[in-house]
Scaffold this motif. Structure first.
Motif, PDB file in Angstrom:
ATOM      1  N   MET A  50       0.874  -1.236  -0.017  1.00 28.67           N
ATOM      2  CA  MET A  50       0.040   0.118   0.057  1.00 28.67           C
ATOM      3  C   MET A  50       0.793   1.213  -0.005  1.00 28.67           C
ATOM      4  SD  MET A  50      -3.047  -1.430   2.645  1.00 28.67           S
ATOM      5  CE  MET A  50      -3.872   0.135   2.822  1.00 28.67           C
ATOM      6  N   LEU A  51       2.241   1.233   0.730  1.00 29.85           N
ATOM      7  CA  LEU A  51       2.893   2.437   0.466  1.00 29.85           C
ATOM      8  C   LEU A  51       3.851   2.446  -0.967  1.00 29.85           C
ATOM      9  CD1 LEU A  51       4.885   1.987   4.040  1.00 29.85           C
ATOM     10  CD2 LEU A  51       3.312   3.697   3.433  1.00 29.85           C
ATOM     11  N   ASN A  52       3.929   1.477  -1.531  1.00 30.26           N
ATOM     12  CA  ASN A  52       4.368   1.316  -2.702  1.00 30.26           C
ATOM     13  C   ASN A  52       3.664   1.626  -4.026  1.00 30.26           C
ATOM     14  OD1 ASN A  52       7.222   1.015  -2.187  1.00 30.26           O
ATOM     15  ND2 ASN A  52       7.080  -1.229  -2.238  1.00 30.26           N
ATOM     16  N   THR A  53       2.344   1.508  -3.870  1.00 33.32           N
ATOM     17  CA  THR A  53       1.452   1.595  -5.153  1.00 33.32           C
ATOM     18  C   THR A  53       0.063   2.207  -4.045  1.00 33.32           C
ATOM     19  OG1 THR A  53       0.439  -0.632  -4.738  1.00 33.32           O
ATOM     20  CG2 THR A  53       2.396  -0.216  -6.102  1.00 33.32           C
ATOM     21  N   ARG A  54      -0.775   2.565  -5.077  1.00 35.18           N
ATOM     22  CA  ARG A  54      -2.088   3.191  -4.759  1.00 35.18           C
ATOM     23  C   ARG A  54      -2.924   2.022  -4.069  1.00 35.18           C
ATOM     24  NH1 ARG A  54      -6.023   4.091 -10.148  1.00 35.18           N
ATOM     25  NH2 ARG A  54      -5.344   2.171 -11.193  1.00 35.18           N
ATOM     26  N   VAL A  55      -3.836   2.321  -3.289  1.00 32.50           N
ATOM     27  CA  VAL A  55      -4.638   1.330  -2.528  1.00 32.50           C
ATOM     28  C   VAL A  55      -5.508   0.920  -3.608  1.00 32.50           C
ATOM     29  CG1 VAL A  55      -5.977   1.092  -0.687  1.00 32.50           C
ATOM     30  CG2 VAL A  55      -4.338   2.477  -0.341  1.00 32.50           C
ATOM     31  N   ASN A  56      -5.682  -0.495  -3.600  1.00 31.35           N
ATOM     32  CA  ASN A  56      -6.860  -1.126  -4.656  1.00 31.35           C
ATOM     33  C   ASN A  56      -7.727  -2.111  -3.634  1.00 31.35           C
ATOM     34  OD1 ASN A  56      -5.099  -3.567  -4.173  1.00 31.35           O
ATOM     35  ND2 ASN A  56      -4.270  -2.878  -6.238  1.00 31.35           N
ATOM     36  N   ALA A  57      -8.602  -2.697  -4.445  1.00 29.82           N
ATOM     37  CA  ALA A  57      -9.308  -3.743  -3.584  1.00 29.82           C
ATOM     38  C   ALA A  57      -8.774  -4.894  -2.940  1.00 29.82           C
ATOM     39  CB  ALA A  57     -10.552  -4.310  -4.604  1.00 29.82           C
ATOM     40  N   GLY A  58      -7.646  -5.464  -3.770  1.00 30.94           N
ATOM     41  CA  GLY A  58      -6.846  -6.383  -3.019  1.00 30.94           C
ATOM     42  C   GLY A  58      -6.221  -6.006  -1.762  1.00 30.94           C
ATOM     43  N   HIS A  59      -5.811  -5.048  -1.703  1.00 32.70           N
ATOM     44  CA  HIS A  59      -4.982  -4.178  -0.620  1.00 32.70           C
ATOM     45  C   HIS A  59      -6.090  -4.229   0.699  1.00 32.70           C
ATOM     46  CE1 HIS A  59      -2.066  -2.026  -2.998  1.00 32.70           C
ATOM     47  NE2 HIS A  59      -1.395  -3.078  -2.585  1.00 32.70           N
ATOM     48  N   LEU A  60      -7.337  -3.826   0.520  1.00 31.78           N
ATOM     49  CA  LEU A  60      -8.287  -3.786   1.316  1.00 31.78           C
ATOM     50  C   LEU A  60      -8.856  -5.168   1.807  1.00 31.78           C
ATOM     51  CD1 LEU A  60     -10.778  -1.099  -0.026  1.00 31.78           C
ATOM     52  CD2 LEU A  60      -9.041  -1.022   1.743  1.00 31.78           C
ATOM     53  N   ILE A  61      -8.839  -6.020   0.935  1.00 31.58           N
ATOM     54  CA  ILE A  61      -9.300  -7.333   1.228  1.00 31.58           C
ATOM     55  C   ILE A  61      -8.030  -8.255   2.108  1.00 31.58           C
ATOM     56  CG2 ILE A  61      -9.789  -9.715   0.345  1.00 31.58           C
ATOM     57  CD1 ILE A  61     -10.993  -8.301  -2.417  1.00 31.58           C
TER      58      ILE A  61
END
Length: 222
Positions: A50-61
């Motif tokens: 999440m620090l390296n890239t923009r937050v997406n659904a996969g991160h939230l899951i």
């Protein structure tokens, strides 16, 4: 080359973990593991990504699943249907991501809608032959997606976000385009079968999150 904050943090955490294991093995210190310690292998990599890239659904899951499993291991959230809870969580995170999805870089200037492909407990065959391709998103939750991009044209860098949760995504790309694959694997992964022969010109960035699932990128359709 400038290193991202997440990459530096990941390196420091790995080094610290290795030092602790060495000290524990040589009886310098004794490490007492807490219940659910293994969930850190889900939570920490997700936070770094999440620090390296923009937050997406996969991160939230990933983050939500890791926290739920950690709470469950410590006697919290007992007496509930864990798998049903996780499934509901996955569906909610995917829905939120679809509603609040931020455009890929440069998308605002183009004014073109982002192509989205979603397979939940189903299979989807998608194709795109735009000669000015900018971005697309694919979500496979307990399902599969075949996304054919072999006929696209790039006037600039383009992006594909792929999220596979207990599912699979096959992405077919042109052989004359430089492709870069990166992402977050959690008990899953990505298989990059491209030749990377083209180094000049625009780049197609494929960013994936694989949770008990897989993403395959290739130049030839089966």
């Amino acid at each position: 080359m400038k290193r991202k904050t997440g990459t530096i943090l990941a390196a420091l955490l790995v080094i610290a973990g290795g030092i602790l294991l060495i000290l524990h093995a040589t009886n310098v210190i004794r490490i007492s593991l807490f219940p659910g310690w293994w969930t850190l292998f889900i939570i920490i990599p997700t936070l770094i990504s999440m620090l390296n890239t923009r937050v997406n659904a996969g991160h939230l899951i990933c983050l939500s699943v890791g926290i739920i499993l950690l709470l469950r291991a410590n006697g919290i959230l007992t007496g509930i249907n864990l798998w049903l809870l996780l499934l509901g969580l996955v569906v909610v995170c995917v829905g939120i991501s679809l509603l609040w999805r931020r455009p890929a870089p440069g998308r605002e200037a183009s004014g073109k809608a982002e192509e989205t492909y979603t397979a939940v407990f189903s299979g989807v065959d998608g194709a795109n032959n735009s000669k000015d391709f900018h971005s697309a998103a694919a979500y496979a939750v307990f399902g599969g997606i075949d996304l054919d991009l072999r006929e696209i044209g790039l006037l600039g860098d383009a992006y594909v976000d792929a999220t596979a949760v207990f599912g699979g995504i096959e992405i077919y790309v042109p052989s004359n385009v430089h492709v870069v694959v990166s992402g977050t694997p959690v008990f899953g992964g990505a298989d990059d079968k491209t030749k990377h022969a083209v180094l000049n010109g625009p780049t197609l960035y494929i960013r994936y999150t694989a949770i008990f699932g897989g993403v395959t990128v290739s130049e030839e359709k089966k």
